[in-house]
Scaffold this active site. Structure first.
Site, PDB file in Angstrom:
ATOM      1  N   ILE A 271      35.747  38.215  17.395  1.00  0.00           N
ATOM      2  CA  ILE A 271      34.796  38.464  16.319  1.00  0.00           C
ATOM      3  C   ILE A 271      33.597  39.260  16.819  1.00  0.00           C
ATOM      4  CG2 ILE A 271      33.146  37.335  14.767  1.00  0.00           C
ATOM      5  CD1 ILE A 271      35.251  35.105  14.411  1.00  0.00           C
TER       6      ILE A 271
ATOM      7  N   ASP B  95      28.013  40.106  27.303  1.00  0.00           N
ATOM      8  CA  ASP B  95      29.130  39.197  27.547  1.00  0.00           C
ATOM      9  C   ASP B  95      29.263  38.965  29.041  1.00  0.00           C
ATOM     10  OD1 ASP B  95      31.994  38.080  27.604  1.00  0.00           O
ATOM     11  OD2 ASP B  95      31.765  38.515  25.470  1.00  0.00           O
TER      12      ASP B  95
ATOM     13  N   ASP C 285      25.596  35.707  31.461  1.00  0.00           N
ATOM     14  CA  ASP C 285      25.932  34.428  30.849  1.00  0.00           C
ATOM     15  C   ASP C 285      24.790  34.087  29.904  1.00  0.00           C
ATOM     16  OD1 ASP C 285      26.229  31.718  30.230  1.00  0.00           O
ATOM     17  OD2 ASP C 285      27.007  31.204  32.209  1.00  0.00           O
ATOM     18  N   VAL C 286      25.083  33.919  28.616  1.00  0.00           N
ATOM     19  CA  VAL C 286      24.007  33.711  27.636  1.00  0.00           C
ATOM     20  C   VAL C 286      23.272  32.400  27.847  1.00  0.00           C
ATOM     21  CG1 VAL C 286      25.017  35.169  25.854  1.00  0.00           C
ATOM     22  CG2 VAL C 286      25.593  32.717  25.920  1.00  0.00           C
TER      23      VAL C 286
ATOM     24  N   SER D  76      30.897  28.345  11.893  1.00  0.00           N
ATOM     25  CA  SER D  76      32.319  28.080  11.683  1.00  0.00           C
ATOM     26  C   SER D  76      32.473  27.120  10.515  1.00  0.00           C
ATOM     27  CB  SER D  76      32.935  27.454  12.941  1.00  0.00           C
ATOM     28  OG  SER D  76      34.253  26.996  12.697  1.00  0.00           O
TER      29      SER D  76
ATOM     30  N   TYR E 272      32.307  21.274  19.654  1.00  0.00           N
ATOM     31  CA  TYR E 272      32.318  22.531  18.900  1.00  0.00           C
ATOM     32  C   TYR E 272      31.803  22.293  17.480  1.00  0.00           C
ATOM     33  CZ  TYR E 272      34.164  26.937  17.024  1.00  0.00           C
ATOM     34  OH  TYR E 272      34.300  28.175  16.435  1.00  0.00           O
TER      35      TYR E 272
ATOM     36  N   LYS F   9      28.396  24.001  15.894  1.00  0.00           N
ATOM     37  CA  LYS F   9      28.442  24.902  14.743  1.00  0.00           C
ATOM     38  C   LYS F   9      27.650  24.349  13.566  1.00  0.00           C
ATOM     39  CE  LYS F   9      30.867  28.067  16.768  1.00  0.00           C
ATOM     40  NZ  LYS F   9      30.291  29.384  17.086  1.00  0.00           N
TER      41      LYS F   9
END
Length: 248
Positions: free
Chosen positions: A15, A34, A60-61, A139, A152, A156
């Site tokens: 995405i 990224d 790395d974020v 999501s 996860y 989200k």
């Protein structure tokens, strides 16, 4: 439409890559952030093929200490930064009974914490431009539950709360989220381990009888980042082929 530059995290594939390409099609310069250096550079080359300026930044974020240099490198190429798309994300499937602290922290740090910290780091840039906008990739798992990915789901859902909070604080910067359904991406394949029974179940959930495509999510992101969404903030757009609309 505004032509200020946009940072897209997680832009090496899936995405994130589709979002970078969709924005480039409108002429917006894009910085691809990224930890996958090869994938980020490949996306940047695709963006350049659309005639838009682009730069790949490897980081790395979750490492906020790397943000100042990454922002400076992005600004040098893009000329300005008037948008952020936080598409970086990991799933780490572990049910609660098996959940480790390390897995929980890893998912929340990438999916949720990084979005807040990166937005904070970008505020001076975003406030310099009219119609600056932020979009988080949340999501449908932030709206409904899945037993095997509690971290996860939590991250989200947290993004949706963070979106509303930041919209309140940061206006006139617009802050929104997109909630994809079951999209044909490397992340989905990794999360299911390639188990066809899961993929078939996800396909049946869609009213169209198929998985979604990254470009279909990116089209929604492109709209929310555009001047056409000038009075939309603090909300989320579901792109799931009707999966959450009916009981199937």
């Amino acid at each position: 439409m505004a032509r200020t530059g946009v940072i897209v995290t997680g832009g090496a594939s899936g995405i994130g890559r589709a979002c970078a390409l969709a924005l480039a099609e409108t002429g917006r310069p894009v910085a691809i952030w990224d930890r996958d250096e090869t994938g980020a550079k490949e996306t940047a080359s695709f963006v350049a093929m659309n005639g838009a300026s682009s730069v790949a930044v490897t980081l790395d974020v979750t490492d906020s200490s790397a943000y100042p240099a990454a922002i400076a490198a992005s600004r040098d190429v893009l000329g300005s930064i008037g948008g952020l798309v936080h598409a970086a994300g990991i799933a780490a499937p572990q049910a609660v009974r098996d959940l480790t602290e390390a897995a929980w922290d890893a998912v929340l740090d990438v999916n949720l914490r990084a979005h807040a910290m990166l937005t904070k780091a970008l505020l001076d840039d975003l406030r310099k431009h009219e119609n600056s906008a932020i979009v988080a990739i949340s999501s449908i798992e932030g709206l409904v539950g899945q037993a095997f990915i509690p971290a996860y789901c939590s991250s989200k859902a947290g993004l949706l709360g963070l979106t509303r909070s930041m919209a309140h604080e940061l206006a006139p910067i617009r802050v929104n989220a997109v909630c994809p359904g079951y999209i044909d991406t490397p992340m989905l394949a990794d999360a299911t381990g390639g188990d066809m029974s899961y993929l078939e179940a996800f396909t049946r959930r869609s009213l169209f009888g198929r998985l979604g495509l990254p470009g279909e999510v990116a089209a929604a992101v492109r709209f929310l980042m555009s001047d056409e969404a000038s009075f939309i903030t603090g909300t989320h757009l579901v792109v799931d082929g009707g999966a959450t609309a009916v009981d199937r």
